[in-house]
Design a protein around this motif. Structure first.
Motif, short mmCIF file in Angstrom:
data_model
loop_
_atom_site.label_atom_id
_atom_site.label_comp_id
_atom_site.label_asym_id
_atom_site.label_seq_id
_atom_site.Cartn_x
_atom_site.Cartn_y
_atom_site.Cartn_z
N GLU A 84 0.81 -1.21 0.00
CA GLU A 84 0.00 0.00 0.00
C GLU A 84 0.85 1.27 0.00
N THR A 85 2.12 1.15 0.40
CA THR A 85 2.98 2.34 0.46
C THR A 85 3.32 2.88 -0.92
N LEU A 86 3.13 2.07 -1.97
CA LEU A 86 3.49 2.52 -3.32
C LEU A 86 2.70 3.76 -3.74
N GLY A 87 1.58 3.98 -3.13
CA GLY A 87 0.76 5.13 -3.49
C GLY A 87 1.22 6.43 -2.86
N PHE A 88 2.23 6.38 -2.00
CA PHE A 88 2.64 7.58 -1.27
C PHE A 88 3.89 8.25 -1.85
N TYR A 89 4.48 7.67 -2.88
CA TYR A 89 5.70 8.28 -3.44
C TYR A 89 5.41 9.65 -4.07
N GLY A 90 4.23 9.79 -4.67
CA GLY A 90 3.89 11.06 -5.29
C GLY A 90 3.80 12.20 -4.29
N LEU A 91 3.57 11.88 -3.02
CA LEU A 91 3.52 12.90 -1.97
C LEU A 91 4.86 13.07 -1.28
N ILE A 92 5.50 11.96 -0.90
CA ILE A 92 6.69 12.02 -0.06
C ILE A 92 7.92 12.49 -0.85
N VAL A 93 8.08 12.07 -2.11
CA VAL A 93 9.28 12.46 -2.88
C VAL A 93 9.38 13.97 -3.05
N PRO A 94 8.37 14.66 -3.58
CA PRO A 94 8.49 16.11 -3.72
C PRO A 94 8.63 16.83 -2.37
N LEU A 95 8.03 16.28 -1.33
CA LEU A 95 8.13 16.89 0.00
C LEU A 95 9.56 16.83 0.51
N MET A 96 10.21 15.66 0.36
CA MET A 96 11.60 15.51 0.79
C MET A 96 12.54 16.42 -0.02
N LEU A 97 12.30 16.51 -1.32
CA LEU A 97 13.13 17.38 -2.16
C LEU A 97 12.99 18.85 -1.74
N ALA A 98 11.76 19.26 -1.44
CA ALA A 98 11.52 20.64 -1.05
C ALA A 98 12.18 20.98 0.28
N LEU A 99 12.37 19.99 1.14
CA LEU A 99 13.00 20.22 2.44
C LEU A 99 14.51 20.12 2.38
N GLY A 100 15.06 19.93 1.18
CA GLY A 100 16.50 19.90 1.03
C GLY A 100 17.11 18.52 1.09
N TYR A 101 16.28 17.49 1.07
CA TYR A 101 16.78 16.12 1.10
C TYR A 101 16.84 15.59 -0.34
#
Length: 500
Positions: free
Chosen positions: A152-169
């Motif tokens: 079920e976690t496969l659906g969360f990459y669209g949210l978590i990836v851009p969020l991590m990039l925006a935070l400098g990760y």
């Protein structure tokens, strides 16, 4: 040339069924004497004649899946067949339980409450990087340990990836948050029905047996995993050149080259409605009640395995839990005002989505019926008994963990692996004077550890693909953590064996 792809769990188990059936012609039959509880008595193994003709063996192969579902073990001959009179040997109870929890999980996801809840958590913590990483990983880990939350976690990459990039990760940080967050929860499954539940059933113990050890493992290993990801993320934030995944065009500008939004806005992550909050509370209460219903509280609180059960203990097993989740699915659907037709179709669809792991369980159980009817199960047990004989309880538990690492790779199904291995491993625990619950914990830790990196799991391969991270780079990122987790697991299972 066609690219090789690893066969599905169903195909692997069909091959295993044929291989075991053929080996049964070569392996001598034998058996142990049994005590009053039906457990083998150490040192009593002796050779016997299976009494089976070729036609009998062919019939066992033909009926293996049927026997794996509702085969009955004859009280006098111990043979398994669908029309016998005796005790249920097949996995019908676990089979229905898997379908029931599949229906429940699907209904919960259909309400949108869980997805939106995680999305809101990420949005609220978007300006506190370390806390965001820890918060999301804890949620994923909790879901992993109680219900096997992984695919079920496969659906969360669209949210978590851009969020991590925006935070400098970087993208590897997002992969660590998702794969390792849910994965360490599954590794330390406390009441996960697809791991702990199936293994406990195959081992002949309660789902709640050993929950104290598993809870302690979950707390420590989840903490270590979160610290590992946060440490890596902080290092990348200080020095982007140390990123193991690198950066794609646009990543350093707060988004990616496909135009993903840098930080989800409030409109992109809608607020939780009172209905969503109610569904989330109901879901939490269902799993909390499941835990309460299966834990042997008198044994857990007194440390005495033979303690008299308290009056409030329910002692539920798979039939009651299957009914619980079917009722809970209907309850959540009514709370969410899904309507009769949508609720009915969602329950049916949820059960259908989980038919595959349910079939894996009955196929694996079918293999054990072939071994039982040809009387080679005790022969295999006797051969392994000689290997572990004389080892300390702690070393025995570590050996069980290590032996299951390659088995977890060869059998890419947690449920199938458990159903296949436990009939051999559980009696070995009796011989070594170790609680069967420790063997279940060692087995599921081996399965969970392998699932964090093996390329045969959709969670790992699909995850790195969605995050646009190379699999080789992910292995470089995760191997130090795997080494630490391996040592910690060995310590926990050895300690668990020693104190039981």
């Amino acid at each position: 040339m066609r690219k090789f792809s690893f066969p599905s769990a169903l195909t692997v188990l069909v091959v295993v069924t044929l291989a075991v059936w053929l080996l049964a012609f070569l392996v001598p039959s034998g058996q142990y004497d049994r005590n009053d509880s039906g457990a083998p008595v150490q040192g009593t193994y002796h050779r016997v004649d299976s009494g089976q003709s070729f036609v009998d063996r062919l019939n066992d192969l033909f009926l293996a899946p049927v026997n794996g579902l509702y085969g009955i073990q004859d009280e006098r001959t111990a043979l398994v067949a669908p029309d016998n009179v005796g005790a249920l040997y097949g996995s019908a109870g676990v089979f229905l339980f898997v379908l029931a929890i599949g229906a429940f999980i699907t209904v919960v996801f259909a309400t949108g409450a869980l997805d939106r809840g995680i999305g809101r958590l990420a949005h609220r913590l978007r300006e506190r990087g370390a806390l965001l990483i820890a918060g999301v990983m804890v949620v994923f880990s909790v879901l992993g340990t109680v219900e096997g939350f992984a695919e079920e976690t496969l659906g969360f990459y669209g949210l978590i990836v851009p969020l991590m990039l925006a935070l400098g990760y970087d993208r590897m940080t997002a992969v660590g948050v998702i794969i390792l967050g849910a994965g360490v929860g599954v590794l330390c499954s406390t009441v996960n029905p697809f791991a702990t539940g199936v293994a406990s059933s195959a081992a002949g113990i309660s789902l709640g047996d050993g929950i104290v050890l598993r809870c302690a493992m979950w707390i420590v290993l989840t903490g270590v995993t979160i610290a590992y990801v946060i440490r890596y993320a902080a290092r990348v934030r200080r020095d982007p050149e140390r990123s193991l995944s690198g950066f794609l065009p646009g990543d350093r500008d707060g988004g990616d080259r496909d135009g993903e939004s840098a930080v989800p806005t409030a409109s992109e992550v809608p607020a939780l409605t009172s209905l969503h909050k109610t569904v989330l509370v109901a879901t939490a209460l269902v799993f909390a009640f499941m835990i309460f219903s299966v834990v042997p509280w008198s044994s857990a609180l007194t440390g005495d395995a033979d303690a008299t059960p308290y009056g409030f203990e329910l002692g539920w097993s798979f039939p009651q839990l299957a009914a619980l989740f079917l009722c809970a699915a209907v309850l959540v659907g009514l709370v969410a005002r899904m309507g009769e037709q949508r609720l009915s179709s969602t329950i049916v669809q949820g059960a259908a989505d989980f038919v595959s792991p349910a079939l894996v369980i009955l196929l694996a159980r079918g293999v054990t019926t072939i071994m039982n009817n040809s009387k080679i199960t005790d022969t295999v047990l006797h051969s392994i008994e000689g290997v572990v004989k004389g080892t300390s309880s702690g070393l025995f538990a570590v050996i069980v963990f290590l032996v299951n690492l390659p088995l977890a790779f060869l059998i890419p199904s947690t449920s199938g692996h458990a159903t296949l291995a436990m009939p051999i491993l559980a009696p070995l625990a009796d011989f070594a004077g170790v609680s069967r619950a420790v063997v279940v914990t060692a087995w599921q830790a081996a399965s969970g550890l392998m699932n964090l990196w093996v390329p045969t799991t959709a969670v790992t391969i699909g995850g790195v693909a969605l995050a646009k991270v190379g699999y080789d780079r992910y292995l470089r990122f995760v191997w130090p953590l795997l080494a630490v987790l391996l040592l910690l697991i060995c310590g926990f299972v050895a300690l668990g064996a020693a104190v039981t």
